[in-house]
Design a protein around this motif. Sequence first.
Motif, PDB file in Angstrom:
ATOM      1  N   ALA A 135       0.745  -1.116   0.004  1.00 25.98           N
ATOM      2  CA  ALA A 135      -0.071   0.056  -0.045  1.00 25.98           C
ATOM      3  C   ALA A 135       0.828   1.233  -0.194  1.00 25.98           C
ATOM      4  CB  ALA A 135      -0.815  -0.065   1.144  1.00 25.98           C
ATOM      5  N   ALA A 211      -9.477   6.130   1.319  1.00 28.72           N
ATOM      6  CA  ALA A 211      -9.222   4.927   1.665  1.00 28.72           C
ATOM      7  C   ALA A 211      -7.658   4.443   1.348  1.00 28.72           C
ATOM      8  CB  ALA A 211     -10.057   3.715   1.286  1.00 28.72           C
ATOM      9  N   ASP A 212      -7.241   4.692   0.044  1.00 27.69           N
ATOM     10  CA  ASP A 212      -5.871   4.518  -0.315  1.00 27.69           C
ATOM     11  C   ASP A 212      -4.901   5.039   0.685  1.00 27.69           C
ATOM     12  OD1 ASP A 212      -6.789   2.628  -2.273  1.00 27.69           O
ATOM     13  OD2 ASP A 212      -6.592   4.326  -3.809  1.00 27.69           O
ATOM     14  N   LYS A 215      -4.771   3.296   3.874  1.00 26.98           N
ATOM     15  CA  LYS A 215      -4.062   1.968   3.959  1.00 26.98           C
ATOM     16  C   LYS A 215      -2.574   2.157   3.912  1.00 26.98           C
ATOM     17  CE  LYS A 215      -7.638  -0.294   1.271  1.00 26.98           C
ATOM     18  NZ  LYS A 215      -8.228  -0.813  -0.147  1.00 26.98           N
ATOM     19  N   LEU A 218      -1.528   2.976   7.678  1.00 26.62           N
ATOM     20  CA  LEU A 218      -1.650   1.488   8.352  1.00 26.62           C
ATOM     21  C   LEU A 218      -0.509   0.717   7.992  1.00 26.62           C
ATOM     22  CD1 LEU A 218      -5.522   1.368   8.161  1.00 26.62           C
ATOM     23  CD2 LEU A 218      -4.116   1.486  10.132  1.00 26.62           C
ATOM     24  N   ALA A 219      -0.324   0.639   6.675  1.00 29.79           N
ATOM     25  CA  ALA A 219       0.686  -0.488   6.124  1.00 29.79           C
ATOM     26  C   ALA A 219       1.982   0.159   6.582  1.00 29.79           C
ATOM     27  CB  ALA A 219       0.711  -0.438   4.592  1.00 29.79           C
ATOM     28  N   LEU A 240     -12.480  -0.125   5.095  1.00 37.75           N
ATOM     29  CA  LEU A 240     -10.967  -0.883   5.146  1.00 37.75           C
ATOM     30  C   LEU A 240     -11.165  -2.214   5.859  1.00 37.75           C
ATOM     31  CD1 LEU A 240      -8.899   2.083   6.742  1.00 37.75           C
ATOM     32  CD2 LEU A 240      -8.975   1.323   4.581  1.00 37.75           C
ATOM     33  N   TRP A 243      -9.847  -5.273   3.670  1.00 37.03           N
ATOM     34  CA  TRP A 243      -8.580  -5.189   3.486  1.00 37.03           C
ATOM     35  C   TRP A 243      -7.701  -5.614   4.779  1.00 37.03           C
ATOM     36  CZ3 TRP A 243      -4.995  -1.550   5.578  1.00 37.03           C
ATOM     37  CH2 TRP A 243      -3.878  -1.393   4.996  1.00 37.03           C
ATOM     38  N   LEU A 244      -8.146  -5.125   5.930  1.00 40.06           N
ATOM     39  CA  LEU A 244      -7.559  -5.632   6.881  1.00 40.06           C
ATOM     40  C   LEU A 244      -7.538  -7.171   7.289  1.00 40.06           C
ATOM     41  CD1 LEU A 244      -8.642  -2.731   9.460  1.00 40.06           C
ATOM     42  CD2 LEU A 244      -6.170  -3.173   8.932  1.00 40.06           C
TER      43      LEU A 244
END
Length: 281
Positions: A135, A211-212, A215, A218-219, A240, A243-244
């Motif tokens: 991500a 959201a991207d 992400k 978070l990544a 999300l 994805w999580l």
Amino acid sequence: MATGTETMRALVEADLAAAHGLSQAVGWAHRLDDWRFVHRLGQGFAVTEGERLVGTGMFWPFGGFATLGLVIVAPDRQGAGIGRRLMTGLLEAIGPRTTLLNATDAGAPLYEKLGFRATGIIHQHQGDAFAVPEAPPPDGCRIRPATAADLPAMTALDAAATGLERPLVLSALLGVAEAAILECDGRPVGFAVCRQFGRGRVVGPVVAADADAAKALLAHWMARHHGTFLRVDIPEPTGLGPWLVAAGLPAIAPAITMARGAPPVPRPGARLFGLVNQALG
């Protein structure tokens, strides 16, 4: 205030070790340091029977709004009206502010009787067997460590995403946590904070434009703390969740977001993708 053999008074620092024991008794993962952190930022009540702490509740004011949480009653005293007494005292202290909370299924009926209505769902994702997803930051952007000089930008982004003014919360977080800034064309456009909490670490708040971008933030923390226990609490509309889960952070019991009064209105430019915690929002 006294009711029968119970006394309700201010929750003070000397109560926090017993409050920590109370949260352990109901299966919550809070550490004593987690209690100390939120206690410094808010205020609340303790219910005691003699020398024993049997109930707690706290709130955190943000201008015309307040969040409410850590309403806990000792397992052997549940059903005795202690929770209602705590809530009555808290709401009297909060006054006319709109009050926000995240409720368990068991707590929601009481809050509904006190004038709260459901406004959303929070999903708690956690685990230590996660993969680090691909991500990358958006084109023209980078993720860098936050410094104290970023606090005004973080506060503005957080206010846009939540509708709440929380500079003291963010300042306190920078004192105990790591924070990452998503910078695009030299301008902060998002951020994510990671700190020790509960069984490991929690990532939140997470604020980004989409959201991207969330992400990517978070990544970043998933890569930094791969193999350790990580938690993130996300509002349902973020998208999300799948994805999580695919990365190895499954969802456990959701919480019901509730409001008493008109909820805050976020502003364009940023969205909340992860909470500080379920008490502070």
